[in-house]
Design a protein around this motif. Structure first.
Motif, PDB file in Angstrom:
ATOM      1  N   VAL A   1       0.882  -1.170   0.000  1.00 45.93           N
ATOM      2  CA  VAL A   1       0.000   0.000   0.000  1.00 45.93           C
ATOM      3  C   VAL A   1       0.921   1.222   0.000  1.00 45.93           C
ATOM      4  CG1 VAL A   1      -1.778   1.259   1.276  1.00 45.93           C
ATOM      5  CG2 VAL A   1      -1.838  -1.252   1.181  1.00 45.93           C
ATOM      6  N   ASN A   2       0.936   1.921  -1.142  1.00 45.73           N
ATOM      7  CA  ASN A   2       1.884   3.023  -1.313  1.00 45.73           C
ATOM      8  C   ASN A   2       1.259   4.218  -2.023  1.00 45.73           C
ATOM      9  OD1 ASN A   2       1.795   1.472  -3.747  1.00 45.73           O
ATOM     10  ND2 ASN A   2       3.724   2.386  -4.406  1.00 45.73           N
ATOM     11  N   PRO A   3       0.283   4.878  -1.385  1.00 45.79           N
ATOM     12  CA  PRO A   3      -0.337   6.047  -2.017  1.00 45.79           C
ATOM     13  C   PRO A   3       0.711   7.069  -2.447  1.00 45.79           C
ATOM     14  CG  PRO A   3      -1.521   5.450  -0.025  1.00 45.79           C
ATOM     15  CD  PRO A   3      -0.266   4.620  -0.058  1.00 45.79           C
ATOM     16  N   GLY A   4       0.526   7.596  -3.648  1.00 43.91           N
ATOM     17  CA  GLY A   4       1.468   8.585  -4.175  1.00 43.91           C
ATOM     18  C   GLY A   4       2.827   7.987  -4.506  1.00 43.91           C
ATOM     19  N   GLY A   5       2.936   6.661  -4.447  1.00 43.75           N
ATOM     20  CA  GLY A   5       4.200   6.000  -4.742  1.00 43.75           C
ATOM     21  C   GLY A   5       5.169   5.953  -3.582  1.00 43.75           C
ATOM     22  N   TYR A   6       4.749   6.418  -2.389  1.00 41.44           N
ATOM     23  CA  TYR A   6       5.665   6.475  -1.246  1.00 41.44           C
ATOM     24  C   TYR A   6       6.005   5.086  -0.719  1.00 41.44           C
ATOM     25  CZ  TYR A   6       7.659   7.304   3.318  1.00 41.44           C
ATOM     26  OH  TYR A   6       8.505   7.289   4.398  1.00 41.44           O
ATOM     27  N   ILE A   7       7.298   4.846  -0.561  1.00 43.40           N
ATOM     28  CA  ILE A   7       7.793   3.617   0.056  1.00 43.40           C
ATOM     29  C   ILE A   7       8.920   4.013   1.002  1.00 43.40           C
ATOM     30  CG2 ILE A   7       8.983   1.435  -0.322  1.00 43.40           C
ATOM     31  CD1 ILE A   7       7.494   1.257  -2.995  1.00 43.40           C
ATOM     32  N   GLY A   8       8.718   3.774   2.286  1.00 43.99           N
ATOM     33  CA  GLY A   8       9.719   4.121   3.297  1.00 43.99           C
ATOM     34  C   GLY A   8      10.768   3.038   3.468  1.00 43.99           C
ATOM     35  N   GLU A   9      11.630   3.261   4.424  1.00 42.37           N
ATOM     36  CA  GLU A   9      12.767   2.368   4.672  1.00 42.37           C
ATOM     37  C   GLU A   9      12.323   0.952   5.055  1.00 42.37           C
ATOM     38  OE1 GLU A   9      16.297   2.131   7.968  1.00 42.37           O
ATOM     39  OE2 GLU A   9      15.798   4.118   7.173  1.00 42.37           O
ATOM     40  N   SER A  10      11.412   0.840   6.012  1.00 40.98           N
ATOM     41  CA  SER A  10      10.955  -0.490   6.448  1.00 40.98           C
ATOM     42  C   SER A  10      10.257  -1.226   5.315  1.00 40.98           C
ATOM     43  CB  SER A  10      10.008  -0.376   7.640  1.00 40.98           C
ATOM     44  OG  SER A  10      10.696   0.056   8.781  1.00 40.98           O
ATOM     45  N   THR A  11       9.419  -0.516   4.588  1.00 42.27           N
ATOM     46  CA  THR A  11       8.709  -1.146   3.476  1.00 42.27           C
ATOM     47  C   THR A  11       9.681  -1.567   2.389  1.00 42.27           C
ATOM     48  OG1 THR A  11       6.752   0.181   3.988  1.00 42.27           O
ATOM     49  CG2 THR A  11       6.810  -0.866   1.821  1.00 42.27           C
ATOM     50  N   SER A  12      10.702  -0.776   2.135  1.00 42.88           N
ATOM     51  CA  SER A  12      11.727  -1.154   1.152  1.00 42.88           C
ATOM     52  C   SER A  12      12.404  -2.456   1.555  1.00 42.88           C
ATOM     53  CB  SER A  12      12.786  -0.051   1.012  1.00 42.88           C
ATOM     54  OG  SER A  12      12.234   1.085   0.407  1.00 42.88           O
ATOM     55  N   ARG A  13      12.698  -2.605   2.856  1.00 44.98           N
ATOM     56  CA  ARG A  13      13.289  -3.854   3.356  1.00 44.98           C
ATOM     57  C   ARG A  13      12.339  -5.032   3.153  1.00 44.98           C
ATOM     58  NH1 ARG A  13      15.130  -0.812   7.622  1.00 44.98           N
ATOM     59  NH2 ARG A  13      13.394  -1.471   8.901  1.00 44.98           N
ATOM     60  N   GLU A  14      11.061  -4.799   3.421  1.00 45.65           N
ATOM     61  CA  GLU A  14      10.073  -5.862   3.256  1.00 45.65           C
ATOM     62  C   GLU A  14       9.942  -6.275   1.788  1.00 45.65           C
ATOM     63  OE1 GLU A  14       7.535  -4.359   7.133  1.00 45.65           O
ATOM     64  OE2 GLU A  14       6.753  -3.936   5.127  1.00 45.65           O
ATOM     65  N   ILE A  15       9.967  -5.306   0.889  1.00 43.67           N
ATOM     66  CA  ILE A  15       9.896  -5.598  -0.543  1.00 43.67           C
ATOM     67  C   ILE A  15      11.118  -6.406  -0.971  1.00 43.67           C
ATOM     68  CG2 ILE A  15       9.986  -4.571  -2.854  1.00 43.67           C
ATOM     69  CD1 ILE A  15       8.307  -2.221  -1.637  1.00 43.67           C
ATOM     70  N   ALA A  16      12.294  -5.992  -0.525  1.00 40.30           N
ATOM     71  CA  ALA A  16      13.523  -6.720  -0.860  1.00 40.30           C
ATOM     72  C   ALA A  16      13.455  -8.149  -0.335  1.00 40.30           C
ATOM     73  CB  ALA A  16      14.747  -5.990  -0.298  1.00 40.30           C
ATOM     74  N   TYR A  17      12.946  -8.318   0.875  1.00 39.89           N
ATOM     75  CA  TYR A  17      12.815  -9.652   1.464  1.00 39.89           C
ATOM     76  C   TYR A  17      11.839 -10.498   0.641  1.00 39.89           C
ATOM     77  CZ  TYR A  17      12.005 -13.387   4.807  1.00 39.89           C
ATOM     78  OH  TYR A  17      11.909 -14.620   5.388  1.00 39.89           O
TER      79      TYR A  17
END
Length: 109
Positions: free
Chosen positions: A77-93
């Motif tokens: 869930v990334n309104p406006g395309g925002y992806i923070g540090e924790s979410t970036s880690r989760e995506i990489a995982y």
């Protein structure tokens, strides 16, 4: 093995609690098992004296990775395309473990 509903893990910044709740609702009504963050502390919570220790944050982050392990796929869930540090880690995982990933705002993904 009996058929079971799809399981989706919702990832995203807790600043988008309302949007994550809406995604959870929509997926649940569609017959999906939803795994999502369980704790949402916002700026107002901090002002009211509620906080989370570093140890609690670390434990919650690790727990969320286990939710990704259990899920069939991940919805970011990334309104406006925002992806923070924790979410970036989760995506990489999720990518490293081969989980399919989709985004509510797919721009630049």
């Amino acid at each position: 093995m009996p058929d079971r509903p799809e399981t989706v893990c919702i990832c995203g910044s807790t600043r988008f609690a309302t949007e994550m709740s809406a995604a959870n609702r929509d997926l649940t009504f569609a017959g999906v098992i939803v795994l999502a963050p369980g704790v949402f502390l916002r700026a107002a919570d901090h002002e009211a004296g509620e906080s989370m220790t570093d140890e609690q944050k670390t434990a919650l982050d690790a727990l969320h990775l286990r939710k990704i392990d259990v899920a069939d796929r991940v919805l970011v869930v990334n309104p406006g395309g925002y992806i923070g540090e924790s979410t970036s880690r989760e995506i990489a995982y999720a990518r490293a473990t081969g989980k399919p990933i989709s985004f509510t705002d797919p721009s630049d993904q």
